[in-house]
Scaffold this active site. Structure first.
Site: not given
Length: 369
Positions: A248, A306
Site C-alpha cells: 500500500h 484488497e
C-alpha cells in the site's frame, strides 16, 4: 499546489490507524448501519432516529431508474460491456433522471439519488448481461440487503446482510486516493456531482485501484492445494509479476481495514462449511508475506484491503466481475462527501508539474528534416 484540507478522514500509515470524522473506523464499521454512515459523511454528525428515518425513506424513493437509463443499460448488455464500464455509463445518465425530477444536482437530493442508484444499476446490469429478468428494488429492504436481493431475487440471510454492510462501512472513505482526487478535481471546476462521480468511477476501474480484488480471487482459485502455494508465488516474484492484495502506498503495517475484513471473511467462510478455502487463503497470505521479506528485504510490504475484500465478497457469493462495482456502492458516499467539501472551499485544483522534456531545440524547415 497547496495541500487540500480534508475534515473527513485521517490516515496514519505508520501505526495503521484510520479515523473517520473523529471515529475509529472499526467502531463505525461494526456498530453502524450503512444508512447511518451515509448521513454521517454527508452531514458530519451521527443522525437522530428521525433524521435516519428521513434519509432512509429518501434512499428508498430514489431507487427507481428512468426508463431511458434502462434502455442504455440494455444496449450496453447487448454490446457485452464490462460491468464497471456499464456502471460508469449508467451513472453518467443520471442527469436525465435528476432533470425529470427537478433535483438539485449539487445538493443532498442529487447526492442521495446517485447513492441510491448505483446498487440498482449494478444489479440490473448484471441481470441483463446474464439474460435474466430484471428484479425491481424491494420496497422494504435496506441499502445492502436490497443489493443482494436484486442480484438473485432471494431475500438474503441476516449473516450476509451484515457481512456486506460491515464491508461497505469499512471502505466508504479513505482520504485522497486516485478516485477521490479525480472527483474533487472535477468538482473544483464548479461542475456537478454526476460528472465528478463518473470521473471517479473511471479512475477506480484501473487495476491498480479498485480493480485489484478480482485478481486476488483468480490467484486463490488457481492454487488448488497447500503444496502448490510456494512454487506458485515464487514464479510470480521471479517473473516480476505484480502480487495483488499486498502493498500500500500509505500503510507500512497491515492495512487496518484488512484486519477487520479478515474477521468478517473468516466468519462467512466457516458458516459456508468451506473452511478449507479460508485455510488456503490464510496460508497463501502467510507464505506471501514470508517471500516478500525474502525477495524485497528493504521494503515493508503487508497485506492490503484488497486481499480480504476479495475473500469477503467471494464469501457473499458476489460474482467476481462485480467486485469493483460493489466497492463503488460504498465509496461513492466518500466521493460525494469530498465533493461537498470541495464546493465549500470553492477553489480550483491546479497541480504544478515539473518539466522533464528536451531543451534548446531549434526549428528547421520541413524540407530539411
Amino acid at each position: 499546489m497547496d495541500n487540500i484540507p480534508n475534515h473527513l478522514s485521517k490516515i496514519d500509515g505508520q501505526l495503521g490507524k484510520l479515523i473517520i470524522l473523529g471515529f475509529p473506523f472499526e467502531e463505525l464499521a461494526i456498530n453502524a448501519s450503512f444508512e447511518e454512515i451515509v448521513f454521517l459523511l454527508l452531514h458530519s454528525h451521527l443522525p437522530t432516529q428521525g433524521e435516519l428515518n428521513l434519509l432512509t425513506k429518501k434512499l428508498l424513493d430514489y431507487r427507481d431508474l428512468d426508463p431511458k437509463i434502462l434502455d442504455v443499460l440494455k444496449s450496453a448488455a447487448e454490446n457485452e460491456i464490462e460491468p464497471t464500464e456499464a456502471l460508469r455509463i449508467g451513472v453518467s445518465c443520471l442527469s436525465m433522471d435528476m432533470h425529470s425530477h427537478r433535483m438539485d444536482k449539487e445538493g443532498i437530493s442529487g447526492a442521495l439519488k446517485i447513492i441510491a442508484s448505483i446498487p440498482v444499476i449494478t444489479a440490473t446490469y448484471w441481470r441483463l448481461i446474464n439474460n435474466k429478468t430484471i428484479i425491481d428494488p424491494h420496497p422494504a429492504l435496506g441499502h445492502a440487503a436490497n443489493y443482494l436481493y436484486m442480484l438473485t431475487g432471494e431475500e438474503p440471510s441476516l449473516e450476509h446482510i451484515r457481512g456486506l454492510e460491515i464491508y461497505l462501512n469499512t471502505v466508504v472513505e479513505h482520504g485522497l486516493n486516485a478516485s477521490t482526487f479525480s472527483a474533487r478535481v472535477v468538482m473544483s471546476t464548479r461542475s456537478d456531482f454526476v460528472s465528478a462521480i463518473t470521473a471517479a468511477i473511471g479512475a477506480l476501474k484501473g487495476i491498480l485501484h479498485g480493480g485489484a480484488p478480482g485478481p486476488v480471487i483468480d490467484m486463490l482459485l488457481e492454487i488448488k492445494t497447500f503444496s502448490e502455494i510456494e512454487s506458485y508465488l515464487r514464479h510470480k516474484f521471479e517473473s516480476r509479476e505484480r502480487l495483488m492484495g499486498f502493498g500500500h502506498r500509505i500503510y507500512r503495517v497491515k492495512d487496518p481495514r484488512a484486519v477487520l475484513l479478515s474477521e468478517v471473511a473468516e466468519d462467512l467462510w466457516h458458516h459456508k462449511d468451506l473452511s478449507e478455502f479460508w485455510t488456503l487463503a490464510i496460508d497463501v497470505e502467510r507464505i506471501a508475506l514470508r517471500l516478500l521479506k525474502e525477495y524485497k528485504p528493504h521494503r515493508s510490504i503487508k497485506t492490503n484491503v484488497e486481499y480480504h475484500t476479495a475473500l469477503v465478497l467471494h464469501g457473499l457469493d458476489i460474482p467476481t466481475p462485480l467486485f469493483t462495482s460493489t466497492f463503488t456502492i460504498s465509496r461513492v458516499v466518500g466521493w460525494l462527501a469530498h465533493c461537498f467539501e470541495q464546493l465549500e472551499q470553492d477553489r480550483i485544483i491546479r497541480p504544478k508539474s515539473i518539466y522533464t522534456g528536451p531543451s534548446e531545440q531549434k526549428w528547421s524547415p520541413i524540407a530539411e528534416r
